[in-house]
Design a protein around this motif. Structure first.
Motif, PDB file in Angstrom:
ATOM      1  N   VAL A   3      12.936  44.183  14.732  1.00 31.10           N
ATOM      2  CA  VAL A   3      14.004  44.416  13.757  1.00 31.10           C
ATOM      3  C   VAL A   3      14.143  43.266  12.764  1.00 31.10           C
ATOM      4  O   VAL A   3      14.817  43.410  11.747  1.00 31.10           O
ATOM      5  CB  VAL A   3      15.360  44.676  14.453  1.00 31.10           C
ATOM      6  CG1 VAL A   3      15.260  45.825  15.419  1.00 31.10           C
ATOM      7  CG2 VAL A   3      15.879  43.425  15.146  1.00 31.10           C
ATOM      8  N   LYS A  58      21.912  44.414  19.750  1.00 25.10           N
ATOM      9  CA  LYS A  58      22.250  45.838  19.693  1.00 25.10           C
ATOM     10  C   LYS A  58      21.009  46.719  19.748  1.00 25.10           C
ATOM     11  O   LYS A  58      21.080  47.876  20.189  1.00 25.10           O
ATOM     12  CB  LYS A  58      23.012  46.131  18.391  1.00 25.10           C
ATOM     13  CG  LYS A  58      23.864  47.390  18.438  1.00 25.10           C
ATOM     14  CD  LYS A  58      25.093  47.172  19.285  1.00 25.10           C
ATOM     15  CE  LYS A  58      26.047  48.373  19.219  1.00 25.10           C
ATOM     16  NZ  LYS A  58      25.517  49.585  19.852  1.00 25.10           N
ATOM     17  N   SER A  59      19.857  46.204  19.325  1.00 27.29           N
ATOM     18  CA  SER A  59      18.622  46.986  19.290  1.00 27.29           C
ATOM     19  C   SER A  59      17.823  46.875  20.575  1.00 27.29           C
ATOM     20  O   SER A  59      16.787  47.538  20.712  1.00 27.29           O
ATOM     21  CB  SER A  59      17.748  46.524  18.115  1.00 27.29           C
ATOM     22  OG  SER A  59      18.444  46.600  16.892  1.00 27.29           O
ATOM     23  N   VAL A 103      23.192  51.563  16.080  1.00 28.06           N
ATOM     24  CA  VAL A 103      22.818  50.177  15.785  1.00 28.06           C
ATOM     25  C   VAL A 103      23.503  49.774  14.489  1.00 28.06           C
ATOM     26  O   VAL A 103      23.184  50.290  13.417  1.00 28.06           O
ATOM     27  CB  VAL A 103      21.289  50.019  15.657  1.00 28.06           C
ATOM     28  CG1 VAL A 103      20.941  48.585  15.271  1.00 28.06           C
ATOM     29  CG2 VAL A 103      20.606  50.400  16.964  1.00 28.06           C
ATOM     30  N   PHE A 104      24.462  48.876  14.587  1.00 29.47           N
ATOM     31  CA  PHE A 104      25.218  48.399  13.430  1.00 29.47           C
ATOM     32  C   PHE A 104      25.763  47.020  13.761  1.00 29.47           C
ATOM     33  O   PHE A 104      25.803  46.626  14.934  1.00 29.47           O
ATOM     34  CB  PHE A 104      26.367  49.367  13.089  1.00 29.47           C
ATOM     35  CG  PHE A 104      27.334  49.571  14.235  1.00 29.47           C
ATOM     36  CD1 PHE A 104      28.508  48.833  14.314  1.00 29.47           C
ATOM     37  CD2 PHE A 104      27.074  50.504  15.236  1.00 29.47           C
ATOM     38  CE1 PHE A 104      29.392  49.001  15.366  1.00 29.47           C
ATOM     39  CE2 PHE A 104      27.953  50.685  16.293  1.00 29.47           C
ATOM     40  CZ  PHE A 104      29.120  49.935  16.356  1.00 29.47           C
ATOM     41  N   VAL A 105      26.146  46.271  12.747  1.00 23.77           N
ATOM     42  CA  VAL A 105      26.658  44.921  12.962  1.00 23.77           C
ATOM     43  C   VAL A 105      28.170  44.912  12.751  1.00 23.77           C
ATOM     44  O   VAL A 105      28.698  45.712  11.975  1.00 23.77           O
ATOM     45  CB  VAL A 105      25.977  43.899  12.023  1.00 23.77           C
ATOM     46  CG1 VAL A 105      24.487  43.843  12.305  1.00 23.77           C
ATOM     47  CG2 VAL A 105      26.233  44.239  10.560  1.00 23.77           C
ATOM     48  N   TYR A 115      23.616  39.830  16.334  1.00 26.94           N
ATOM     49  CA  TYR A 115      24.149  41.108  16.789  1.00 26.94           C
ATOM     50  C   TYR A 115      23.102  42.214  16.682  1.00 26.94           C
ATOM     51  O   TYR A 115      23.001  43.078  17.563  1.00 26.94           O
ATOM     52  CB  TYR A 115      25.372  41.489  15.955  1.00 26.94           C
ATOM     53  CG  TYR A 115      26.519  40.509  16.048  1.00 26.94           C
ATOM     54  CD1 TYR A 115      26.904  39.961  17.261  1.00 26.94           C
ATOM     55  CD2 TYR A 115      27.231  40.137  14.908  1.00 26.94           C
ATOM     56  CE1 TYR A 115      27.952  39.062  17.354  1.00 26.94           C
ATOM     57  CE2 TYR A 115      28.295  39.243  14.987  1.00 26.94           C
ATOM     58  CZ  TYR A 115      28.652  38.706  16.209  1.00 26.94           C
ATOM     59  OH  TYR A 115      29.695  37.818  16.301  1.00 26.94           O
ATOM     60  N   LEU A 116      22.318  42.180  15.610  1.00 32.26           N
ATOM     61  CA  LEU A 116      21.313  43.219  15.402  1.00 32.26           C
ATOM     62  C   LEU A 116      20.247  43.179  16.496  1.00 32.26           C
ATOM     63  O   LEU A 116      19.820  44.224  17.008  1.00 32.26           O
ATOM     64  CB  LEU A 116      20.673  43.056  14.026  1.00 32.26           C
ATOM     65  CG  LEU A 116      19.732  44.165  13.557  1.00 32.26           C
ATOM     66  CD1 LEU A 116      20.480  45.487  13.473  1.00 32.26           C
ATOM     67  CD2 LEU A 116      19.118  43.807  12.203  1.00 32.26           C
ATOM     68  N   CYS A 137      17.042  34.039  14.123  1.00 32.92           N
ATOM     69  CA  CYS A 137      18.345  34.460  13.619  1.00 32.92           C
ATOM     70  C   CYS A 137      18.964  33.353  12.768  1.00 32.92           C
ATOM     71  O   CYS A 137      19.084  32.208  13.217  1.00 32.92           O
ATOM     72  CB  CYS A 137      19.286  34.780  14.776  1.00 32.92           C
ATOM     73  SG  CYS A 137      18.726  36.136  15.817  1.00 32.92           S
ATOM     74  N   ALA A 170      24.974  38.264  11.933  1.00 32.72           N
ATOM     75  CA  ALA A 170      24.476  39.637  11.868  1.00 32.72           C
ATOM     76  C   ALA A 170      23.102  39.768  12.514  1.00 32.72           C
ATOM     77  O   ALA A 170      22.814  40.765  13.188  1.00 32.72           O
ATOM     78  CB  ALA A 170      24.427  40.103  10.411  1.00 32.72           C
ATOM     79  N   ASP A 171      22.222  38.769  12.327  1.00 30.68           N
ATOM     80  CA  ASP A 171      20.897  38.794  12.965  1.00 30.68           C
ATOM     81  C   ASP A 171      21.028  38.809  14.481  1.00 30.68           C
ATOM     82  O   ASP A 171      20.308  39.535  15.177  1.00 30.68           O
ATOM     83  CB  ASP A 171      20.077  37.572  12.538  1.00 30.68           C
ATOM     84  CG  ASP A 171      19.649  37.625  11.081  1.00 30.68           C
ATOM     85  OD1 ASP A 171      19.731  38.708  10.485  1.00 30.68           O
ATOM     86  OD2 ASP A 171      19.256  36.568  10.556  1.00 30.68           O
ATOM     87  N   GLU A 224      27.917  39.283   8.269  1.00 27.88           N
ATOM     88  CA  GLU A 224      26.918  38.909   7.288  1.00 27.88           C
ATOM     89  C   GLU A 224      27.318  37.597   6.620  1.00 27.88           C
ATOM     90  O   GLU A 224      28.493  37.272   6.520  1.00 27.88           O
ATOM     91  CB  GLU A 224      26.791  40.000   6.211  1.00 27.88           C
ATOM     92  CG  GLU A 224      26.312  41.337   6.749  1.00 27.88           C
ATOM     93  CD  GLU A 224      24.820  41.376   6.986  1.00 27.88           C
ATOM     94  OE1 GLU A 224      24.163  40.356   6.712  1.00 27.88           O
ATOM     95  OE2 GLU A 224      24.317  42.419   7.423  1.00 27.88           O
TER      96      GLU A 224
END
Length: 337
Positions: free
Chosen positions: A129, A149-150, A57-59, A145-146, A138, A142-143, A64
């Protein structure tokens, strides 16, 4: 416990086209006026699917809302070689989507905040998350994608074998799409899933599995079924038949319970959660005769938040006002008894 019925005996046949009719970009343009404001981004780069399928889990880099750190050393003429090397030791791949970042920021600027989803699925399971005070809200790429991805939910959309698992064949083309919906603080108790089979509104289930006693109040039932029936009859019925009048749709009622927004459409099938129903129960509710006392009524039936069968009989041939008066008389009579 209901006897299991083979899916082919319960559900209409599925084709790739009938499934694709439920992806967001297929139905939203038609119902945009009564839905939540949304932005659809497609097609997406192939590398975006690779990013979502990658481990960890990464952006992506640059997502950002802050400038990227420089990789230059203090003297300005030497580079830090370690900063530009991939983290192959840890198996982390590097991804960057500057064009997509810009489109996401543009949607956030327009809506204030967004809630993402893909073609069919949203990352509700990943709400943890982000801050619980404003779940799924969001305010940066980045929000977005996070959240994606989660989420385990969105894996349904990433693999065509899963997306079209109930079809005998696979579509010739299937493009991933990112949907950014205007974020609202949603009261889950006002979210409902509606089941339609053979162009008949069979039942309404709350989407939140928690028990709310006030939903059993007759006036509350009437207001909810009335609002949903009106939007279905006035905007959906006869206007959208992707699988011969078999589908489900999710709605969000306004605070006054007088109107509702269409949130999503889903197939009437095993890949859609029946929530407080079972599909065996819904199958038994199919009206196959115009003489059936419920055939002239659009009042949904529900095992927990349901209108009694006597109400269905009373509603036959009556409008809303006439039914309300007849129902009051029935209540007064039963009270005296």
């Amino acid at each position: 416990m209901p006897t299991a019925i083979h899916p082919q005996a319960v559900f209409p046949p599925f084709t790739p086209d009938s499934i694709l009719a439920f992806q967001f970009s297929s139905w939203y343009p038609r119902f945009k006026r009564i839905s939540i404001k949304s932005t659809i981004i497609r097609p997406l780069e192939d590398s975006f699917r690779e990013y979502l399928n990658s481990d960890g889990v990464f952006v992506p880099e640059g997502s950002e809302n802050c400038p990227s750190e420089s990789t230059l050393s203090d003297n300005g003429d030497e580079t830090d070689d370690s900063a530009s090397e991939p983290d192959s030791e840890y198996g982390i791949e590097h991804f960057a989507f500057p064009d997509l970042d810009d489109k996401i920021r543009q949607a956030i600027s327009e809506y204030g905040a967004v809630f993402p989803k893909l073609n069919f699925s949203s990352p509700r399971d990943a709400a943890w998350v982000l801050p619980m005070s404003s779940p799924l809200r969001c305010t940066s790429p980045a929000d977005v994608y996070l959240l994606l991805k989660s989420s385990d939910f969105i894996s349904h959309d990433l693999d065509p074998e899963t997306t079209f698992q109930y079809c005998e064949e696979r579509p010739q083309a299937y493009e991933l799409e990112l949907v950014l919906r205007k974020w609202y603080p949603v009261d889950r108790v006002r979210e409902f899933r509606c089941f339609v089979r053979q162009e008949t509104l069979l039942g309404i289930s709350q989407r939140d599995p928690n028990y709310y006693p006030f939903l059993n109040e007759r006036d509350m039932e009437r207001r909810i079924t009335e609002a949903i029936s009106q939007v279905w009859e006035g905007n959906v019925k006869g206007n959208w038949e992707p699988t011969r009048g078999n589908y489900t749709f999710d709605v969000l009622l306004t605070r006054d319970l007088k109107r509702c927004h269409i949130v999503d459409f889903n197939p009437y099938g095993p890949n859609t959660d029946p929530l407080l129903f079972t599909y065996d129960e819904l199958l038994a509710l199919v009206i196959d005769s115009p003489a059936h006392p419920a055939a002239a009524s659009n009042v949904p039936i529900h095992q927990h938040n349901m209108v009694p069968f006597e109400a269905l009989s009373l509603s036959s041939g009556r409008n809303i006002e006439e039914f309300a008066e007849a129902w009051k008389d029935e209540i007064r009579a039963s009270t005296k008894d």
